[in-house]
Write a protein that holds these residues in place. Structure first.
Motif, mmCIF file in Angstrom:
data_model
loop_
_atom_site.group_PDB
_atom_site.id
_atom_site.type_symbol
_atom_site.label_atom_id
_atom_site.label_comp_id
_atom_site.label_asym_id
_atom_site.label_seq_id
_atom_site.Cartn_x
_atom_site.Cartn_y
_atom_site.Cartn_z
ATOM 1 N N MET A 1 40.526 34.145 41.420
ATOM 2 C CA MET A 1 41.774 35.063 40.586
ATOM 3 C C MET A 1 41.094 35.986 40.058
ATOM 4 S SD MET A 1 44.392 33.695 37.640
ATOM 5 C CE MET A 1 45.018 32.207 38.596
ATOM 6 N N MET A 2 39.895 36.095 39.268
ATOM 7 C CA MET A 2 39.303 37.090 38.700
ATOM 8 C C MET A 2 38.736 38.278 39.514
ATOM 9 S SD MET A 2 36.637 35.213 35.936
ATOM 10 C CE MET A 2 37.416 34.083 34.572
ATOM 11 N N VAL A 3 38.238 37.818 40.769
ATOM 12 C CA VAL A 3 37.806 38.793 41.696
ATOM 13 C C VAL A 3 38.986 39.589 42.445
ATOM 14 C CG1 VAL A 3 36.486 39.054 43.787
ATOM 15 C CG2 VAL A 3 35.608 37.437 42.200
ATOM 16 N N ARG A 4 40.009 38.986 42.632
ATOM 17 C CA ARG A 4 41.050 39.565 43.268
ATOM 18 C C ARG A 4 41.898 40.350 41.954
ATOM 19 N NH1 ARG A 4 41.867 34.472 45.218
ATOM 20 N NH2 ARG A 4 43.459 34.004 43.624
ATOM 21 N N GLU A 5 42.185 39.920 41.002
ATOM 22 C CA GLU A 5 43.450 40.650 40.015
ATOM 23 C C GLU A 5 42.648 41.372 39.067
ATOM 24 O OE1 GLU A 5 46.356 38.117 38.904
ATOM 25 O OE2 GLU A 5 46.237 36.913 40.654
ATOM 26 N N LYS A 6 41.301 40.986 38.964
ATOM 27 C CA LYS A 6 40.347 41.775 37.858
ATOM 28 C C LYS A 6 41.167 42.008 36.388
ATOM 29 C CE LYS A 6 37.565 44.295 41.178
ATOM 30 N NZ LYS A 6 37.726 43.499 42.302
ATOM 31 N N PRO A 7 41.336 40.712 35.792
ATOM 32 C CA PRO A 7 41.874 40.985 34.589
ATOM 33 C C PRO A 7 41.086 41.829 33.465
ATOM 34 C CG PRO A 7 40.941 38.780 34.825
ATOM 35 C CD PRO A 7 40.915 39.342 36.298
ATOM 36 N N ALA A 8 41.613 42.396 32.409
ATOM 37 C CA ALA A 8 40.985 43.236 31.735
ATOM 38 C C ALA A 8 40.491 42.511 30.398
ATOM 39 C CB ALA A 8 41.639 44.487 31.208
ATOM 40 N N ALA A 9 41.166 41.338 30.086
ATOM 41 C CA ALA A 9 40.784 40.546 29.012
ATOM 42 C C ALA A 9 40.683 39.023 29.401
ATOM 43 C CB ALA A 9 41.690 40.639 27.800
ATOM 44 N N CYS A 10 39.845 38.381 29.145
ATOM 45 C CA CYS A 10 39.773 37.008 29.476
ATOM 46 C C CYS A 10 39.561 35.997 28.403
ATOM 47 C CB CYS A 10 38.502 36.588 30.644
ATOM 48 S SG CYS A 10 38.540 37.663 32.205
ATOM 49 N N PHE A 11 40.294 35.139 28.228
ATOM 50 C CA PHE A 11 40.109 34.128 26.897
ATOM 51 C C PHE A 11 39.686 32.726 27.639
ATOM 52 C CE2 PHE A 11 42.852 37.484 25.795
ATOM 53 C CZ PHE A 11 42.859 37.804 24.635
ATOM 54 N N TYR A 12 38.585 32.227 26.865
ATOM 55 C CA TYR A 12 38.341 30.742 27.413
ATOM 56 C C TYR A 12 38.414 29.883 26.237
ATOM 57 C CZ TYR A 12 36.150 33.451 30.915
ATOM 58 O OH TYR A 12 35.948 34.635 31.876
ATOM 59 N N GLN A 13 39.346 29.091 25.844
ATOM 60 C CA GLN A 13 39.618 28.531 24.627
ATOM 61 C C GLN A 13 39.934 27.060 24.884
ATOM 62 O OE1 GLN A 13 39.450 30.272 21.759
ATOM 63 N NE2 GLN A 13 39.015 32.019 22.631
ATOM 64 N N ILE B 1 36.977 42.323 28.765
ATOM 65 C CA ILE B 1 36.510 41.782 27.427
ATOM 66 C C ILE B 1 36.687 40.313 27.422
ATOM 67 C CG2 ILE B 1 37.204 41.513 25.120
ATOM 68 C CD1 ILE B 1 38.018 44.641 25.189
ATOM 69 N N GLN B 2 35.730 39.435 27.065
ATOM 70 C CA GLN B 2 35.878 38.147 26.722
ATOM 71 C C GLN B 2 35.814 37.406 25.590
ATOM 72 O OE1 GLN B 2 34.437 36.393 31.114
ATOM 73 N NE2 GLN B 2 32.505 37.528 30.239
ATOM 74 N N ILE B 3 36.580 36.628 25.298
ATOM 75 C CA ILE B 3 36.632 35.803 24.005
ATOM 76 C C ILE B 3 36.693 34.275 24.221
ATOM 77 C CG2 ILE B 3 37.884 35.512 21.858
ATOM 78 C CD1 ILE B 3 39.234 38.370 22.204
ATOM 79 N N ALA B 4 35.681 33.693 23.570
ATOM 80 C CA ALA B 4 35.451 32.463 24.106
ATOM 81 C C ALA B 4 35.432 31.433 22.768
ATOM 82 C CB ALA B 4 34.270 32.103 24.695
ATOM 83 N N GLY B 5 35.938 30.223 22.839
ATOM 84 C CA GLY B 5 35.857 29.389 21.624
ATOM 85 C C GLY B 5 35.948 27.894 22.220
ATOM 86 N N THR B 6 34.992 27.070 21.889
ATOM 87 C CA THR B 6 34.861 25.779 22.198
ATOM 88 C C THR B 6 33.982 24.893 21.211
ATOM 89 O OG1 THR B 6 34.088 24.380 24.024
ATOM 90 C CG2 THR B 6 32.603 26.355 23.355
ATOM 91 N N GLY B 7 34.395 23.776 21.033
ATOM 92 C CA GLY B 7 33.545 22.681 20.382
ATOM 93 C C GLY B 7 32.527 21.947 21.140
ATOM 94 N N SER B 8 32.122 22.341 22.344
ATOM 95 C CA SER B 8 31.307 21.630 23.546
ATOM 96 C C SER B 8 30.229 22.569 23.023
ATOM 97 C CB SER B 8 31.707 22.022 24.750
ATOM 98 O OG SER B 8 32.979 21.529 24.819
#
Length: 205
Positions: A100-112, A132-139
């Motif tokens: 999905m990223m390669v096809r649609e090329k989002p400008a902002a990615c959130f991993y929460q 622009i990537q913003i991540a958040g995890t307790g792992s």
């Protein structure tokens, strides 16, 4: 900043709520943050994509997105397809998101949410498309990968605190405040114990 960039570029924002089910606290925290992100995408009229790996998470994500769009006054922009089921398998899920990223090329990615080995695969793909990537995890084992590949990373307790603040739920905010008060008391107790030990050692010496 991330949602504004996606709007300016006419590209979607991607939100990944982790790979775990809805019985995990990190997934719930990620869904709370999704509610805030959905409000921003509705306000700026940006396209939002939310791939999930569990059916219960899909329903929860749809409900919170629908409610967020309604609160902003743009229920017409909401559609169920913005939250889509990808795959339950770990690497099948990661492969679907990467495609999905390669096809649609989002400008902002959130991993929460809660992540495992797939975290680096997704973060590297997002990095390669210039998002622009913003991540958040307790792992704890995945935090180094997110710090390396993402622009901003919420580490452990920061992630859960951000979820409480952005959701603006009084019970969550109360628990965070309670934890802060307990930490202050523990810090004071440790200081007093250390001071007492120093004074005692001087008299004994």
């Amino acid at each position: 900043e991330a949602i504004g960039r996606a709007t300016e570029m006419g590209k979607p924002a991607l939100f990944v709520p982790g790979i775990s089910d809805f019985n995990e606290v990190q997934t719930i925290a990620g869904i709370n943050i999704l509610g805030h992100v959905a409000k921003l995408t509705a306000e700026y009229e940006a396209d939002l994509k939310v791939p999930v790996s569990k059916s219960i998470v899909m329903e929860a994500a749809r409900e919170i997105c629908k409610d967020s769009y309604l609160q902003v006054g743009r229920p017409d922009l909401y559609h169920n397809d913005m939250v889509r089921y990808m795959a339950e398998g770990q690497f099948a899920y990661a492969a679907g998101i990467n495609g999905m990223m390669v096809r649609e090329k989002p400008a902002a990615c959130f991993y929460q949410g809660e992540f495992y080995a797939e975290s680096l695969l997704m973060a590297e793909t997002g990095n390669s498309i210039g998002a622009i990537q913003i991540a958040g995890t307790g792992s704890a084992s995945q935090i180094p990968f997110f710090i390396t590949a993402c622009d901003y990373t919420l580490i452990g307790e920061e992630f859960l605190t951000a979820s409480a603040i952005l959701s603006n739920k009084q019970d969550l905010l109360g628990s965070v405040r309670g934890q802060d008060i307990i930490k202050i008391f523990i810090a004071i107790a440790l200081f007093l114990c250390a001071f007492y030990c120093i004074i005692t050692s001087k008299y004994i010496g």
